[in-house]
Design an enzyme around this catalytic site. Structure first.
Site, PDB file in Angstrom:
ATOM      1  N   ILE A   1       8.485   3.155  19.188  1.00 17.87           N
ATOM      2  CA  ILE A   1       8.345   2.338  20.403  1.00 17.87           C
ATOM      3  C   ILE A   1       9.678   1.717  20.767  1.00 17.87           C
ATOM      4  O   ILE A   1      10.406   1.222  19.900  1.00 17.87           O
ATOM      5  CB  ILE A   1       7.273   1.242  20.169  1.00 17.87           C
TER       6      ILE A   1
ATOM      7  N   GLY B   1      16.701  -4.539   2.536  1.00 13.65           N
ATOM      8  CA  GLY B   1      15.556  -5.041   3.284  1.00 13.65           C
ATOM      9  C   GLY B   1      15.247  -6.472   2.887  1.00 13.65           C
ATOM     10  O   GLY B   1      16.121  -7.204   2.407  1.00 13.65           O
ATOM     11  N   SER B   2      13.994  -6.855   3.062  1.00  9.12           N
ATOM     12  CA  SER B   2      13.629  -8.257   2.876  1.00  9.12           C
ATOM     13  C   SER B   2      13.451  -8.609   1.392  1.00  9.12           C
ATOM     14  O   SER B   2      13.203  -7.727   0.556  1.00  9.12           O
ATOM     15  CB  SER B   2      12.314  -8.533   3.610  1.00  9.12           C
TER      16      SER B   2
ATOM     17  N   THR C   1       9.882  -7.422   0.051  1.00  8.71           N
ATOM     18  CA  THR C   1       9.769  -6.015  -0.355  1.00  8.71           C
ATOM     19  C   THR C   1      10.671  -5.749  -1.563  1.00  8.71           C
ATOM     20  O   THR C   1      10.296  -5.007  -2.474  1.00  8.71           O
ATOM     21  CB  THR C   1      10.154  -5.076   0.815  1.00  8.71           C
ATOM     22  N   GLY C   2      11.856  -6.353  -1.569  1.00  8.32           N
ATOM     23  CA  GLY C   2      12.797  -6.139  -2.672  1.00  8.32           C
ATOM     24  C   GLY C   2      12.215  -6.562  -4.009  1.00  8.32           C
ATOM     25  O   GLY C   2      12.364  -5.876  -5.018  1.00  8.32           O
TER      26      GLY C   2
ATOM     27  N   GLU D   1      19.834  -5.159  -1.698  1.00  6.11           N
ATOM     28  CA  GLU D   1      20.619  -5.882  -0.684  1.00  6.11           C
ATOM     29  C   GLU D   1      19.595  -6.567   0.209  1.00  6.11           C
ATOM     30  O   GLU D   1      18.953  -5.915   1.032  1.00  6.11           O
ATOM     31  CB  GLU D   1      21.466  -4.902   0.153  1.00  6.11           C
TER      32      GLU D   1
ATOM     33  N   CYS E   1      21.866  -9.479   8.300  1.00  7.10           N
ATOM     34  CA  CYS E   1      21.598 -10.143   7.010  1.00  7.10           C
ATOM     35  C   CYS E   1      22.544 -11.315   6.827  1.00  7.10           C
ATOM     36  O   CYS E   1      22.179 -12.321   6.243  1.00  7.10           O
ATOM     37  CB  CYS E   1      21.746  -9.154   5.867  1.00  7.10           C
TER      38      CYS E   1
ATOM     39  N   GLU F   1      14.438 -17.451   6.145  1.00 10.28           N
ATOM     40  CA  GLU F   1      15.234 -16.555   6.986  1.00 10.28           C
ATOM     41  C   GLU F   1      14.555 -16.413   8.348  1.00 10.28           C
ATOM     42  O   GLU F   1      13.353 -16.140   8.423  1.00 10.28           O
ATOM     43  CB  GLU F   1      15.372 -15.171   6.323  1.00 10.28           C
TER      44      GLU F   1
HETATM   45  P1  NAD Z   1      11.608  -4.644   5.054  1.00 15.77           P
HETATM   46  O1  NAD Z   1      11.617  -5.190   3.670  1.00 15.77           O
HETATM   47  O2  NAD Z   1      10.458  -4.944   5.924  1.00 15.77           O
HETATM   48  O3  NAD Z   1      11.722  -3.045   5.013  1.00 15.77           O
HETATM   49  C1  NAD Z   1      12.804  -2.378   4.419  1.00 15.77           C
HETATM   50  C2  NAD Z   1      12.384  -0.986   4.006  1.00 15.77           C
HETATM   51  O4  NAD Z   1      11.405  -1.069   2.988  1.00 15.77           O
HETATM   52  C3  NAD Z   1      11.777  -0.152   5.129  1.00 15.77           C
HETATM   53  O5  NAD Z   1      12.295   1.143   5.058  1.00 15.77           O
HETATM   54  C4  NAD Z   1      10.297  -0.211   4.811  1.00 15.77           C
HETATM   55  O6  NAD Z   1       9.581   0.893   5.296  1.00 15.77           O
HETATM   56  C5  NAD Z   1      10.327  -0.215   3.298  1.00 15.77           C
HETATM   57  N1  NAD Z   1       9.119  -0.752   2.659  1.00 15.77           N
HETATM   58  C6  NAD Z   1       8.269  -1.697   3.131  1.00 15.77           C
HETATM   59  N2  NAD Z   1       7.283  -1.923   2.238  1.00 15.77           N
HETATM   60  C7  NAD Z   1       7.528  -1.112   1.180  1.00 15.77           C
HETATM   61  C8  NAD Z   1       6.867  -0.883  -0.067  1.00 15.77           C
HETATM   62  N3  NAD Z   1       5.751  -1.527  -0.389  1.00 15.77           N
HETATM   63  N4  NAD Z   1       7.392   0.010  -0.924  1.00 15.77           N
HETATM   64  C9  NAD Z   1       8.530   0.659  -0.626  1.00 15.77           C
HETATM   65  N5  NAD Z   1       9.185   0.515   0.549  1.00 15.77           N
HETATM   66  C10 NAD Z   1       8.691  -0.373   1.428  1.00 15.77           C
HETATM   67  O7  NAD Z   1      12.965  -5.113   5.721  1.00 15.77           O
HETATM   68  P2  NAD Z   1      13.514  -4.804   7.194  1.00 15.77           P
HETATM   69  O8  NAD Z   1      12.731  -5.550   8.190  1.00 15.77           O
HETATM   70  O9  NAD Z   1      13.687  -3.349   7.404  1.00 15.77           O
HETATM   71  O10 NAD Z   1      14.979  -5.415   7.116  1.00 15.77           O
HETATM   72  C11 NAD Z   1      15.269  -6.753   7.390  1.00 15.77           C
HETATM   73  C12 NAD Z   1      15.655  -7.456   6.109  1.00 15.77           C
HETATM   74  O11 NAD Z   1      16.733  -6.766   5.485  1.00 15.77           O
HETATM   75  C13 NAD Z   1      16.179  -8.848   6.361  1.00 15.77           C
HETATM   76  O12 NAD Z   1      15.678  -9.716   5.376  1.00 15.77           O
HETATM   77  C14 NAD Z   1      17.698  -8.679   6.220  1.00 15.77           C
HETATM   78  O13 NAD Z   1      18.378  -9.868   5.904  1.00 15.77           O
HETATM   79  C15 NAD Z   1      17.779  -7.667   5.142  1.00 15.77           C
HETATM   80  N6  NAD Z   1      19.073  -6.961   5.148  1.00 15.77           N
HETATM   81  C16 NAD Z   1      19.937  -7.167   4.117  1.00 15.77           C
HETATM   82  C17 NAD Z   1      21.176  -6.553   4.117  1.00 15.77           C
HETATM   83  C18 NAD Z   1      22.184  -6.789   3.021  1.00 15.77           C
HETATM   84  O14 NAD Z   1      23.180  -6.079   2.981  1.00 15.77           O
HETATM   85  N7  NAD Z   1      21.994  -7.764   2.150  1.00 15.77           N
HETATM   86  C19 NAD Z   1      21.510  -5.704   5.177  1.00 15.77           C
HETATM   87  C20 NAD Z   1      20.590  -5.488   6.198  1.00 15.77           C
HETATM   88  C21 NAD Z   1      19.365  -6.131   6.174  1.00 15.77           C
END
Ligand code: NAD
Length: 453
Positions: free
Chosen positions: A4, A203-204, A207-208, A225, A260, A357
């Protein structure tokens, strides 16, 4: 999976997603391809990556439009990101061979050396906000080190992920060395159930943490990260308050605050608080908001619809606890996920906006009386990604910065990443480093040779 456009809410693509069977098949193929890839000399692997970089730059207009269409990032910022990410490739060109070379540590009756071996097939589960930057930090460094990569782009940047694959293949990376896993979190979860040789996640925190718990028993390298709640302190000795406000606003609102390392909270010395805040509001009210394709747009839609509710909730919570909305504070009605850039004053650390955040176009500005008070507030966080101080006095700034538990600190700059130095988060902001020589070492394991003739 329907893709979308967040600016128009139109479906712009409908793409097939992976499942357990397709992931297993891709993994098996990569497992075999990796061995041949690792046997190539570093300069041959590097040549493919350099060619990939050239292809990306040759196709920058098309790629920027794709990125903008699926994330809502203003077109000029998409172009900036794609151009800027090229510095990772230049960095690898200058350093990869040197950093991957075997090291002779001791010559004697028993000679000792270190050989850096790739890990195997690594999984990269990635974010959407800067897919070029955060993608390159992982998959290019992993590939040059001799690994195969199963790359899971975010569901909000999948078209870009598929373009990476197309251009990597065109650049000579074999199709059994890189592949994509397409889908939402459920597909990321399948990767966690696959026997990958390392997991690299961007990612977040939520999830991390889940991924860390799932991967822990595998005893393979894991790198995270994650997010931040990055503070900026404006000292009362800044030489130009207006310029400080312009720079701070860009740090907070570039990419709609969805970085981030975006500035997420600002502390301003009471001597300059009123002037700074007035200049800051003036700057932000001058931003062009709207169609991300239109020339001059600085603020587009946020990428994910549910984020609007999270931001409005932070605003309501702050207002209920005594904050003042200096500008914005509302969703923009009509098509697209737009929210007005929002500045809150009279904020404190009982409010969500100063603790959680935000990842959107919203910022709180808090008045402080001293460096000590600023430092205490900057430290009052679960996160540890970046911190910044604006001041004309380097030693005063460094005194504050040296006491902060964050992976990166900035003096008179912010919201900045460089391939020359490690990028790492502490506490809830992550584990491990990308970029610099550490960003190469993250994808190899040292083998110690003891050689007695
Ligand atoms: P998110 O955690 O929602 O998703 C990240 C990834 O994880 C996606 O590909 C998603 O499909 C996957 N995912 C979700 N649930 C999962 C699961 N249960 N098992 C395995 N994979 C799963 O994060 P987002 O919205 O894509 O990114 C935003 C976040 O990332 C923010 O918190 C931002 O600060 C952080 N970020 C950090 C850095 C860094 O370098 N430190 C860089 C960019 C973004």
């Amino acid at each position: 999976m329907k893709i979308i456009n967040p600016a128009t809410e139109e479906i712009i693509a409908d793409i097939p997603v992976d499942d357990k069977a397709s992931i297993d098949e891709k993994f098996k193929k990569l497992k075999i391809g990796q061995k041949k890839w690792a046997a190539l000399p570093v300069n041959q692997r590097l040549a493919c990556i350099v060619r990939f970089g050239e292809l990306v730059q040759e196709n920058i207009d098309e790629l920027a439009k794709i990125l903008t269409s699926e994330t809502g990032k203003p077109l000029q910022q998409s172009i900036n990101e794609i151009r800027g990410a090229q510095n990772r490739i230049e960095h690898l060109k200058s350093n990869a061979e040197k950093w991957l070379k075997e090291e002779l540590i001791f010559e004697g009756p028993t000679t000792e050396k270190i050989v850096y071996e790739p890990l195997g097939v690594i999984g990269n589960i990635s974010a959407w906000n800067f897919p070029y930057n955060v993608g390159y930090n992982i998959f290019l460094y992993a590939l040059v080190s001799g690994n195969a990569v199963l790359y899971k782009p975010s569901e909000f940047a999948s078209l870009t992920g598929l373009k990476f694959r197309e251009l990597l293949y065109k650049a000579g990376i074999p199709d059994d060395v890189f592949d994509c896993a397409i889908g939402e979190g459920t597909v990321g979860n399948i990767l966690l159930e696959t026997d990958l040789d390392g997991y690299y996640f961007t990612g977040s925190y939520k999830t991390g943490k889940y991924i860390a718990e799932k991967v822990a028993p595998k005893l393979v390298p894991l790198q995270l990260e994650l997010g931040g709640k990055d503070p900026l302190y404006i000292v009362d000795d800044v030489p130009d308050i207006k310029q400080a406000a312009i720079n701070a606003a860009e740090g907070a609102f570039y990419n709609n605050g969805q970085s981030c390392c975006a500035v997420e909270r600002i502390y301003v010395h009471e001597h300059i608080y009123d002037t700074f805040t007035a200049e800051f509001v003036k700057e932000v009210e001058g931003y062009k908001i709207g169609d991300p394709i239109a020339e001059g747009t600085f603020i587009g839609p946020v990428t994910r619809a549910p984020q609007i509710e999270i931001l409005l909730n932070q605003i309501t919570d702050a207002k209920n606890k005594g904050a003042k909305v200096l500008t914005g504070g509302k969703k923009i009605e009509g098509k697209g996920y737009f929210i007005k850039p929002t500045i809150l004053s009279e904020v404190n650390h009982n409010m969500l906006v100063m603790k959680e955040e935000s990842f959107g176009p919203i910022i709180g500005i808090q008045k402080v009386k001293s460096d000590e008070e600023a430092l205490a507030l900057m430290q009052d966080t679960e996160y540890g990604l970046t911190s910044a101080v604006f001041s004309s006095d380097q030693s005063r700034a460094e005194k504050v910065l040296s006491q902060l538990n964050t992976g990166t600190v900035y003096w008179n700059c912010c919201d900045r990443v460089s391939p020359n130095v490690p990028w790492s988060g502490r506490k809830n902001s992550g584990l491990g480093s990308t970029l610099s020589y550490q960003g190469i070492r993250a994808f190899v394991q040292p083998k110690a040779y003891h050689l007695r003739s």
